[in-house]
Design an enzyme around this catalytic site. Structure first.
Site, PDB file in Angstrom:
ATOM      1  N   LYS A  32       0.908  -1.154  -0.033  1.00  0.00           N
ATOM      2  CA  LYS A  32       0.002  -0.082  -0.029  1.00  0.00           C
ATOM      3  C   LYS A  32       0.965   1.400  -0.060  1.00  0.00           C
ATOM      4  O   LYS A  32       0.338   2.191   0.524  1.00  0.00           O
ATOM      5  CB  LYS A  32      -0.807  -0.145   1.087  1.00  0.00           C
ATOM      6  N   ARG A  33       1.952   1.259  -0.429  1.00  0.00           N
ATOM      7  CA  ARG A  33       3.031   2.321  -0.573  1.00  0.00           C
ATOM      8  C   ARG A  33       3.218   3.013   0.629  1.00  0.00           C
ATOM      9  O   ARG A  33       3.268   4.209   0.935  1.00  0.00           O
ATOM     10  CB  ARG A  33       2.424   3.394  -1.601  1.00  0.00           C
ATOM     11  N   ALA A  69       3.198   7.088   0.785  1.00  0.00           N
ATOM     12  CA  ALA A  69       1.963   7.567   0.109  1.00  0.00           C
ATOM     13  C   ALA A  69       1.084   8.326   0.928  1.00  0.00           C
ATOM     14  O   ALA A  69      -0.053   8.718   0.313  1.00  0.00           O
ATOM     15  CB  ALA A  69       1.420   6.606  -0.667  1.00  0.00           C
ATOM     16  N   LEU A  71      -1.785   9.573   4.089  1.00  0.00           N
ATOM     17  CA  LEU A  71      -2.777   9.125   4.519  1.00  0.00           C
ATOM     18  C   LEU A  71      -3.579   7.955   4.032  1.00  0.00           C
ATOM     19  O   LEU A  71      -3.438   7.870   2.678  1.00  0.00           O
ATOM     20  CB  LEU A  71      -4.045  10.181   4.727  1.00  0.00           C
ATOM     21  N   GLY A 116       0.678  12.986   3.980  1.00  0.00           N
ATOM     22  CA  GLY A 116       0.905  12.668   5.317  1.00  0.00           C
ATOM     23  C   GLY A 116       2.451  12.190   5.204  1.00  0.00           C
ATOM     24  O   GLY A 116       3.069  12.371   6.062  1.00  0.00           O
ATOM     25  N   GLU A 119       4.402  15.086   5.665  1.00  0.00           N
ATOM     26  CA  GLU A 119       4.332  15.615   7.142  1.00  0.00           C
ATOM     27  C   GLU A 119       5.005  14.906   8.055  1.00  0.00           C
ATOM     28  O   GLU A 119       5.684  15.390   8.763  1.00  0.00           O
ATOM     29  CB  GLU A 119       2.543  15.364   7.540  1.00  0.00           C
ATOM     30  N   GLU A 139      -3.344  16.844  -1.016  1.00  0.00           N
ATOM     31  CA  GLU A 139      -4.533  17.182  -0.299  1.00  0.00           C
ATOM     32  C   GLU A 139      -5.623  18.265  -1.198  1.00  0.00           C
ATOM     33  O   GLU A 139      -6.640  17.957  -1.009  1.00  0.00           O
ATOM     34  CB  GLU A 139      -4.095  17.818   1.058  1.00  0.00           C
ATOM     35  N   ARG A 142      -7.506  16.139  -3.611  1.00  0.00           N
ATOM     36  CA  ARG A 142      -8.357  15.199  -2.809  1.00  0.00           C
ATOM     37  C   ARG A 142      -9.528  15.806  -1.996  1.00  0.00           C
ATOM     38  O   ARG A 142     -10.355  14.983  -1.447  1.00  0.00           O
ATOM     39  CB  ARG A 142      -7.772  14.076  -1.854  1.00  0.00           C
ATOM     40  N   GLY A 147      -3.452  17.428   7.891  1.00  0.00           N
ATOM     41  CA  GLY A 147      -3.831  17.234   9.065  1.00  0.00           C
ATOM     42  C   GLY A 147      -2.851  16.636  10.324  1.00  0.00           C
ATOM     43  O   GLY A 147      -3.213  16.325  11.290  1.00  0.00           O
TER      44      GLY A 147
HETATM   45  C1  1HE Z   1      -3.285   3.653  -1.139  1.00  0.00           C
HETATM   46  C2  1HE Z   1      -2.463   4.882  -1.011  1.00  0.00           C
HETATM   47  C3  1HE Z   1      -3.126   5.663  -0.067  1.00  0.00           C
HETATM   48  C4  1HE Z   1      -1.367   3.891  -2.495  1.00  0.00           C
HETATM   49  N1  1HE Z   1      -4.135   5.387   0.618  1.00  0.00           N
HETATM   50  N2  1HE Z   1      -4.138   3.347  -0.514  1.00  0.00           N
HETATM   51  N3  1HE Z   1      -2.131  10.477  -0.597  1.00  0.00           N
HETATM   52  C5  1HE Z   1      -2.261  10.492  -1.879  1.00  0.00           C
HETATM   53  O1  1HE Z   1      -3.013  11.175  -2.694  1.00  0.00           O
HETATM   54  C6  1HE Z   1      -1.273   9.496  -2.637  1.00  0.00           C
HETATM   55  C7  1HE Z   1      -2.089   8.363  -3.532  1.00  0.00           C
HETATM   56  N4  1HE Z   1      -1.156   7.304  -4.141  1.00  0.00           N
HETATM   57  C8  1HE Z   1      -0.694   7.605  -5.186  1.00  0.00           C
HETATM   58  O2  1HE Z   1      -0.693   8.535  -5.854  1.00  0.00           O
HETATM   59  C9  1HE Z   1       0.082   6.478  -5.812  1.00  0.00           C
HETATM   60  O3  1HE Z   1      -0.216   5.225  -5.013  1.00  0.00           O
HETATM   61  C10 1HE Z   1       1.724   6.354  -5.632  1.00  0.00           C
HETATM   62  C11 1HE Z   1       2.369   7.518  -6.468  1.00  0.00           C
HETATM   63  C12 1HE Z   1       2.111   6.702  -4.052  1.00  0.00           C
HETATM   64  C13 1HE Z   1       2.384   5.137  -5.947  1.00  0.00           C
HETATM   65  O4  1HE Z   1       2.041   4.623  -7.272  1.00  0.00           O
HETATM   66  P1  1HE Z   1       2.026   3.200  -7.552  1.00  0.00           P
HETATM   67  O5  1HE Z   1       1.573   3.108  -9.160  1.00  0.00           O
HETATM   68  O6  1HE Z   1       3.537   2.640  -7.261  1.00  0.00           O
HETATM   69  O7  1HE Z   1       1.097   2.438  -6.667  1.00  0.00           O
HETATM   70  P2  1HE Z   1      -0.476   2.251  -6.793  1.00  0.00           P
HETATM   71  O8  1HE Z   1      -0.994   1.235  -7.992  1.00  0.00           O
HETATM   72  O9  1HE Z   1      -1.256   3.490  -7.057  1.00  0.00           O
HETATM   73  O10 1HE Z   1      -0.937   1.914  -5.375  1.00  0.00           O
HETATM   74  C14 1HE Z   1      -0.683   0.288  -4.806  1.00  0.00           C
HETATM   75  C15 1HE Z   1      -1.756   0.125  -3.913  1.00  0.00           C
HETATM   76  O11 1HE Z   1      -1.487   0.943  -2.881  1.00  0.00           O
HETATM   77  C16 1HE Z   1      -2.928   0.330  -4.410  1.00  0.00           C
HETATM   78  O12 1HE Z   1      -3.875  -0.560  -3.892  1.00  0.00           O
HETATM   79  P3  1HE Z   1      -4.261  -1.911  -4.518  1.00  0.00           P
HETATM   80  O13 1HE Z   1      -5.181  -2.814  -3.248  1.00  0.00           O
HETATM   81  O14 1HE Z   1      -5.227  -1.725  -5.779  1.00  0.00           O
HETATM   82  O15 1HE Z   1      -2.986  -2.730  -4.782  1.00  0.00           O
HETATM   83  C17 1HE Z   1      -3.293   1.674  -4.039  1.00  0.00           C
HETATM   84  O16 1HE Z   1      -4.791   1.769  -3.669  1.00  0.00           O
HETATM   85  C18 1HE Z   1      -2.622   1.666  -2.570  1.00  0.00           C
HETATM   86  N5  1HE Z   1      -2.440   3.034  -2.013  1.00  0.00           N
HETATM   87  N6  1HE Z   1      -1.359   5.007  -1.640  1.00  0.00           N
HETATM   88  C19 1HE Z   1      -4.790   4.086   0.398  1.00  0.00           C
HETATM   89  N7  1HE Z   1      -2.569   6.958   0.151  1.00  0.00           N
HETATM   90  C20 1HE Z   1      -3.584  13.580   8.203  1.00  0.00           C
HETATM   91  S1  1HE Z   1      -3.964  14.529   6.714  1.00  0.00           S
HETATM   92  C21 1HE Z   1      -2.865  13.744   5.510  1.00  0.00           C
HETATM   93  C22 1HE Z   1      -3.665  13.928   4.169  1.00  0.00           C
HETATM   94  C23 1HE Z   1      -3.018  13.049   3.131  1.00  0.00           C
HETATM   95  O17 1HE Z   1      -2.072  12.360   3.066  1.00  0.00           O
HETATM   96  S2  1HE Z   1      -3.545  13.134   1.501  1.00  0.00           S
HETATM   97  C24 1HE Z   1      -2.611  12.433   0.395  1.00  0.00           C
HETATM   98  C25 1HE Z   1      -3.012  11.044   0.257  1.00  0.00           C
END
Ligand code: 1HE
Length: 265
Positions: A32-33, A69, A71, A116, A119, A139, A142, A147
């Site tokens: 889940k990265r 990756a 939150l 996060g 963060e 964020e 999204r 947070g």
């Molecule tokens: C996840 C998450 C996640 C991956 N929550 N499941 N963060 C983001 O908006 C970043 C979201 N993630 C991405 O943009 C990409 O996953 C990555 C660039 C980090 C990596 O890409 P990649 O191609 O290597 O992996 P993938 O195929 O996108 O993800 C692999 C799996 O990890 C996949 O699940 P699967 O069950 O389909 O295999 C994804 O759904 C899962 N995954 N990232 C849940 N973030 C306190 S406030 C903080 C606010 C924030 O942090 S907002 C930013 C959130």
């Protein structure tokens, strides 16, 4: 490792391995990265609150192609307003445990360091980035806000204008831009991040504990104070550090020509 809290943290995806006086803490949720689920956040907190006594510095890194990756978005959809406040406050407690814990922490960063994940990295004391590292705050895209202390810590590293840009436009900084903006202190080739972070932590571990404590706990607070209060607090902290037997011995060693000189590079 025999500590039951650390064993539980390992089961939840945060392992700890001692390398001499350096605790290497690794996020292990690569499928889940290393997305920060509630369980992972709790495990990070428990780990930093229960570092072995022999740990004098720490490194944090992430297994797989990405540091973190951010939150775990799959858990976010379940929360109401009250739950969201408590969730954010739990992140604050975890990252405070890291920033204001017992030992300095060096982050070894590669791949995505986003949301996060950024963060978390910004709560560390020093950041090392590999070529592959990139930094963003998705964020804005999204529909949420930071947070995990991001609005407090990230502007103090890169400025409000840069963080505003990251959040409004979704801009992603590469490793060189991370260095140029002050997010990153050391840039290394891919595969070298952990070794560099451990080397820095080993060096930090040789400092007098009270000096490290002053840098971790007094410096960021003094930097927030009005100059008059800051100067007085600095004098008090300096007096405490100088009067430890450790400091006295180190000063004597220099005067007796037993200690190293300051050398370039
Ligand atoms: C996840 C998450 C996640 C991956 N929550 N499941 N963060 C983001 O908006 C970043 C979201 N993630 C991405 O943009 C990409 O996953 C990555 C660039 C980090 C990596 O890409 P990649 O191609 O290597 O992996 P993938 O195929 O996108 O993800 C692999 C799996 O990890 C996949 O699940 P699967 O069950 O389909 O295999 C994804 O759904 C899962 N995954 N990232 C849940 N973030 C306190 S406030 C903080 C606010 C924030 O942090 S907002 C930013 C959130």
């Amino acid at each position: 490792m025999s500590h039951p809290i650390l064993e539980r943290a390992a089961q939840h995806g945060v392992t700890l391995e001692m390398r001499g006086a350096v605790a290497v803490v690794t996020l292990r949720r690569p499928a889940k990265r290393n997305a920060l689920s509630d369980a992972l956040i709790e495990a990070i907190r428990d780990t930093f609150q229960n570092l072995p006594p022999e740990a004098k510095a720490a490194v944090i890194d992430g297994e797989g192609d990405h540091f973190c990756a951010g939150l775990d978005l799959s858990e976010l959809v379940e929360r109401d307003v009250g739950g969201a406040v408590l969730h954010s406050r739990a992140w604050h407690a975890t990252f405070d445990a890291l920033q204001f814990g017992r030992v300095p922490v060096v982050a070894a960063l590669h791949g995505a360091v986003v949301g996060g994940g950024l963060e978390l990295a910004s709560a560390c004391h020093i950041r090392v980035a590999e070529d592959s590292a990139y930094f963003g705050l998705p964020e804005g895209q999204r529909g949420i806000f930071v947070g995990g202390g991001g609005s407090v810590r990230i502007p103090r590293l890169v400025g409000v204008a840069c963080m505003t840009d990251l959040m409004l436009t979704g801009r992603v900084l590469d490793a060189d831009e991370g260095r140029a903006t002050g997010l990153v202190q050391y840039r290394v080739a891919d595969g070298q991040g952990l070794a560099k972070a451990v080397a820095l932590a080993q060096r930090i571990a040789t400092n007098a504990p009270m000096s490290n404590y002053a840098v971790m706990h007094a410096l960021p607070r003094i930097a927030e104070m009005a100059p008059g209060e800051g100067l007085l607090t600095e004098s008090l902290m300096a007096a405490i550090a100088e009067s430890t037997p450790d400091a006295q011995e180190r000063l004597r060693a220099f005067l007796d020509k037993r200690a190293g000189k300051v050398v370039k590079g």
